[in-house]
Design an enzyme around this catalytic site. Structure first.
Site, PDB file in Angstrom:
ATOM      1  CD1 TRP A 204      -0.651  -1.885   3.043  1.00 49.08           C
ATOM      2  CD2 TRP A 204       0.733   0.004   3.314  1.00 49.08           C
ATOM      3  NE1 TRP A 204       0.092  -1.942   4.133  1.00 49.08           N
ATOM      4  CE2 TRP A 204       1.126  -0.945   4.323  1.00 49.08           C
ATOM      5  CE3 TRP A 204       1.480   1.131   3.252  1.00 49.08           C
ATOM      6  CZ2 TRP A 204       2.086  -0.789   5.130  1.00 49.08           C
ATOM      7  CZ3 TRP A 204       2.698   1.178   3.985  1.00 49.08           C
ATOM      8  CH2 TRP A 204       2.879   0.425   5.270  1.00 49.08           C
ATOM      9  CD  GLU A 469       0.826 -10.984   7.728  1.00 48.90           C
ATOM     10  OE1 GLU A 469       1.489 -10.983   6.747  1.00 48.90           O
ATOM     11  OE2 GLU A 469      -0.233 -10.710   7.969  1.00 48.90           O
ATOM     12  CD  GLU A 566      -2.404  -7.740   9.196  1.00 50.90           C
ATOM     13  OE1 GLU A 566      -2.488  -8.213   8.072  1.00 50.90           O
ATOM     14  OE2 GLU A 566      -1.228  -7.613   9.701  1.00 50.90           O
TER      15      GLU A 566
HETATM   16  C1  BMA Z   1      -0.888  -8.132   5.919  1.00 51.54           C
HETATM   17  C2  BMA Z   1      -0.206  -7.110   6.703  1.00 51.54           C
HETATM   18  C3  BMA Z   1       0.462  -6.172   5.669  1.00 51.54           C
HETATM   19  C4  BMA Z   1      -0.279  -6.087   4.382  1.00 51.54           C
HETATM   20  C5  BMA Z   1      -1.662  -6.573   4.556  1.00 51.54           C
HETATM   21  C6  BMA Z   1      -2.412  -6.594   3.064  1.00 51.54           C
HETATM   22  O1  BMA Z   1       0.129  -9.167   5.697  1.00 51.54           O
HETATM   23  O2  BMA Z   1       0.745  -7.461   7.673  1.00 51.54           O
HETATM   24  O3  BMA Z   1       1.879  -6.547   5.537  1.00 51.54           O
HETATM   25  O4  BMA Z   1      -0.232  -4.778   3.854  1.00 51.54           O
HETATM   26  O5  BMA Z   1      -1.598  -7.863   4.902  1.00 51.54           O
HETATM   27  O6  BMA Z   1      -1.580  -7.307   2.230  1.00 51.54           O
END
Ligand code: BMA
Length: 909
Positions: A204, A469, A566
């Site tokens: 991004w 991650e 996330e």
């Molecule tokens: C995850 C996040 C970011 C990334 C997002 C969207 O992996 O930790 O590394 O921008 O997804 O892909």
């Protein structure tokens, strides 16, 4: 161009910055003095072809932009055009006079709060030190080199070249990934440098590997000792039912002999006052004090947003040292406890993963924070306040400071303390493997110690997390490590996040939990040797979840996990935001600009494919309208997707189905943007709210009815973050009188609207009884076929259900709704004629809307006028509705009228 350090004005400013420490009464000279070297410096490219004045804190890019050497680095393709800036090796220099008599002071230190990143520091042409970690504070002893008139020079090495060199020198095995995906248009080997990881590009964000002095730099001169760090952490002792406060003070002692003194700690608001005798020893000397808070006073605890007040107490700590020297620290102390509960759950294998604050389980709702700009010097207090206030306004209680950015500035955490925002703090490692040679590990150790001491007094921080991650990357072999080499990388992982970072956290801060990664299986990962075979297991820890292809209106695609830290979908920012960094030729969805700004492979196509599942794609012969409508539709898609997903997580908090559930956290990806580009953010660069942010305000509401279908049955759950159970009952006709009798009774109403009519076709009040505190309670159940039959003229395609919870006149939930079919199949949906009459009421503007028809996703946009609406992107079912506009800067009715663009879904066809 040059207004160098010699300019008389700058010298005056230096003098003004002079700070003298508390001098002992009767002492002829101060024992300590300091002054900042912030302000104007002189910047030079390696071959001398560019020389420019620049501000500290700041960076080369900002200096060049401020002096007109370059255009806005965010404009169009400038990230690529200006890659030469990061490849050059710049020098920062400054001449300065010491504005006090330092000749009799024993030690003089040069302290950098933050240097970005690889630098050789020279004072009066003598090398005094080197830096290679932007996250560490550097202190150099300059006692021997300092003169009255000095010249300081910082020779920077390009971060890009340094990272490449480090990678080359690492011969035994490769540290993966070596480069970002080509679509990110970035540079390689960022994992070899302790610098903001996303500054080499992200999915991004642009590649701007800055060089500069990004925090304060100052000279400190002292006798006897200097207080380097000062921390305080409260703990609650269950057995004695009292609060303790651990105060730690880290001194650099220059006196050759031990010496004593007294410390007075006073918290007047808690009637607590204590005096301690202390002894300091030559060298680095730490003092640890345990303050018992007066048991006869009531300590008001700090609560997260939505759960109570953020009471803090003023504390004064005075060190009176032998020889009459005083050091006084004033601070605000907040009291709260945090526990991460990983415990067996009835009816499920695995373990829970949730937070208790002050003993109360709290559903974590919020999003992920990334750096607010590629150039940290542009992240002002005002911007931080604006963004963080928007977090609170959207009913969030938590942000995760993601591991690919920076440990944020002090003010960020201070504002979070004040606003009741909890912080999940990652250490700055993301989506990569990292080296573990001694120099790298030593640098990380210094960084981690420094950051913990800087941040641990903040109640807002509730957890430390090792990285973003990286456990998953190893477990799922993202970087195609050959199986013969896997053990090497596993060992590196344990070395870094367990044997070093974890050890330091355990030693430095016993008041909050540490997990090695996000996502992780927590205790399960530990039992599997720190790297779980399946870190995305829904029965343990947290998960990250992304699926752009499946239909996001189908909640069955989402993981019923313990905690989702996330998840998200992309959208485009509004036209007014893009307009600032583009020109007319860029304004189409397939322009090279639109492709250039998209850093996620196939992202633009993915957004349209996802939108096309439920919406007709825009059609218009005017290319600009077509572009604007497409931007709008991506926001509609994103808002609706993240709403469905978040509501699924919130309603999964109190149930376990087939062993899955007890979901206690939802942090969507991502809160904010680093530049003007498509991304997962809900706030655009600069802070403008996307439709998702308005939706978040609703879907994170403390009281929310969530509707969904399962197997042809329509359900509503009452999700509550409130601290009390509320009764509900069916009221048919005597609502008012009934409510007077029982204040805490609640009711729920289910209404069905036809797209073609502004009157509900049917309405029913249910008689469910309790909306339970801190739970998701099933409240309503009706087969969709029966509901349609009951409502007479309804088919799935012609009707929409809306529902809300109210407790009489006291409070109510937002009105929520449930679509019974895709909107591309909607029958009776007309182009609504919506008008707005704007009036002013003090600082707020009122938009009175009138509509001719039901309108979904009504969007009010006032372009560049900064501010936010009370609601936006809503389903308009009433003939009239009043929306407020809260401006962030002064504006006027005329300006608002001129800028207003009003659109709803049917307008884009
Ligand atoms: C995850 C996040 C970011 C990334 C997002 C969207 O992996 O930790 O590394 O921008 O997804 O892909």
């Amino acid at each position: 161009m040059l207004s160098g350090p010699q300019c008389p004005k700058c010298q005056c400013r230096l003098l003004l910055l002079l700070l003298l420490a508390v001098a002992a009464p009767g002492n002829s000279r101060p024992y300590s003095a300091s002054f900042s070297l912030a302000g104007s410096w002189f910047l030079r490219s390696q071959d001398g072809s560019l020389e420019v004045e620049g501000q500290v804190p700041g960076c080369v890019h900002s200096a060049l932009f401020q002096h007109g050497v370059i255009q806005d680095p965010y404009y169009r393709f400038n990230d690529l055009n200006y890659s030469w800036i990061s490849l050059d090796n710049w020098t920062y220099s400054k001449e300065f006079r010491i504005p006090f008599d330092f000749s009799k002071l024993q030690k003089i230190s040069l302290i950098f709060e933050g240097v970005d990143t690889v630098v050789e520091v020279l004072l009066n042409n003598v090398t005094i030190g080197k830096t290679d970690n932007m996250f560490t504070r550097y202190t150099f002893d300059i006692t021997k080199e300092i003169r009255e008139l000095n010249i300081i020079k910082l020779h920077f090495q390009s971060a890009v070249l340094y990272a490449a060199q480090q990678s080359q020198a690492h011969r035994e095995y490769r540290i993966l990934p070596e480069c970002p995906e080509p679509v990110q248009k970035g540079v390689c080997h960022v994992n070899f440098i302790r610098k903001e990881q996303c500054s080499f590009s992200w999915d991004w964000g642009p590649s701007f590997p800055t060089q500069g002095i990004w925090k304060d730099v100052r000279i400190v001169a002292y006798d006897i000792c200097h207080l380097d760090d000062f921390t305080f952490t409260p703990t609650y002792v269950n057995s004695s039912r009292e609060w303790n406060l651990k105060i730690e003070a880290y001194f650099d002692v220059v006196s050759s002999k031990p010496f004593g003194g007294q410390v007075t700690v006073s918290i007047p608001g808690l009637q607590t006052h204590q005096i301690y005798d202390i002894e300091l020893y030559p060298g680095k000397s730490m003092i640890s004090l345990l303050l018992n808070i007066n048991k006869n006073t009531t300590v008001e605890t700090w609560w997260p947003n939505g759960h109570g007040n953020q009471t803090g107490y003023n504390m004064a700590v005075t060190f009176k040292l032998e020889g009459g020297y005083h050091i006084k620290k004033l601070a605000k102390v907040y009291f709260r406890t945090v526990e991460l509960i990983e415990a067996p759950i009835a009816g499920s294998s695995g373990l829970s993963f949730y937070f208790k604050i002050n003993g109360l389980p709290i559903f974590i709702k919020g999003s992920n924070w990334i750096p607010a700009d590629s150039f940290q010097d542009r992240v002002t207090s005002d911007l931080l306040r604006l963004l963080l206030q928007s977090v609170v306004d959207a009913n969030m209680n938590t942000l995760r400071v993601w591991g690919g950015g920076v440990y944020e500035q002090d003010e960020f955490y201070e504002i979070c303390d004040e606003l009741g925002l909890m912080i999940w703090q990652d250490f700055m490692f993301a989506c990569a493997l990292y080296p573990t040679d001694q120099a790298f590990v030593d640098s990380v150790r210094a960084e981690v110690v420094h950051q913990i001491r800087r941040l641990k007094s903040h109640p807002s921080i509730i957890i430390w997390s090792g990285n973003n991650e990286n456990e998953a990357a190893l477990a799922e072999n993202w970087f195609s490590v050959p199986s013969s080499k896997r053990q090497i990388y596993f060992r590196d992982y344990v070395t870094l996040y367990v044997k070093n970072i974890r050890e330091i956290v355990l030693a430095e801060d016993q008041t909050r939990p540490y997990i090695t990664s996000s996502p992780t299986n927590g205790a399960e990962s530990i039992s599997e040797g720190w790297i779980s075979r399946k870190p995305y297991d829904t029965h343990f820890g947290d998960v990250h979840f992304y699926d752009y292809e499946s239909d996001c209106w189908n909640w069955k695609v989402f993981p019923k996990a313990r905690f989702v830290s996330e998840y998200g979908y992309q959208s485009w920012p509004s036209f007014s935001t893009l307009e600032k960094v583009s020109s007319a030729e860029d304004w189409s969805y397939n322009s090279s600009f639109s492709l250039h700004r998209q850093h996620h492979k196939n992202g633009n196509t993915e957004m349209l494919n996802q939108a096309a599942i439920h919406f007709k794609l825009p059609q218009n012969s005017d290319p600009l309208i077509m572009f604007k409508n497409t931007l709008y539709l991506t926001q509609v898609m994103q808002a609706q997707c993240v709403k469905t997903e978040t509501e699924f997580y919130r309603r999964s908090q109190s149930e376990v189905i087939d062993g899955e559930g007890h979901t206690m956290g939802a942090l969507y990806w991502q809160l904010n943007d680093i530049w003007q580009a498509p991304s997962w953010a809900s706030l655009e660069y600069g802070g403008k709210w996307k439709m998702l942010h308005y939706f978040a305000q609703q879907f994170f509401s403390p009281l929310l009815p969530v509707g969904f279908e399962d197997d042809g049955i329509f359900y509503i759950y009452g999700v509550s973050d409130l601290h009390l159970d509320y009764m509900m009952t069916l009221t048919v006709s005597s609502l008012a009188s009934w409510l007077k009798k029982a204040e805490r009774q609640k009711e729920q109403e289910v209404r069905v609207h036809q797209w073609s009519s502004l009157e509900p076709v049917c309405s029913r009040r249910t008689e469910f009884l309790v909306v339970k505190a801190g739970q998701a309670t099933p409240l309503y159940k009706e087969p969709v076929m029966e509901l349609l039959k009951r409502c007479g003229q309804c088919m799935r395609q012609s009707c929409v259900i809306s529902f809300d919870l109210t407790a009489g006149s006291e409070f109510s939930s937002p009105t929520n709704h449930h679509f019974l079919s895709s909107l591309k199949d909607a029958v009776g949906l007309e182009k609504a004629q919506i008008t707005a009459k704007i009036t002013q009421q003090g600082d707020v503007y009122s938009f009175e809307l009138k509509t001719t028809a039901v309108a979904p996703f009504v969007w009010l946009d006032v372009g560049n006028i900064a501010g936010r609406f009370s609601d936006n992107g809503f389903l308009l079912t009433e003939k009239r509705k009043t929306i407020l506009f809260y401006p962030w800067k002064s504006t006027s009715i005329t300006k608002l009228e001129k800028s207003l663009h009003l659109i709803s879904l049917a307008d884009i066809y």
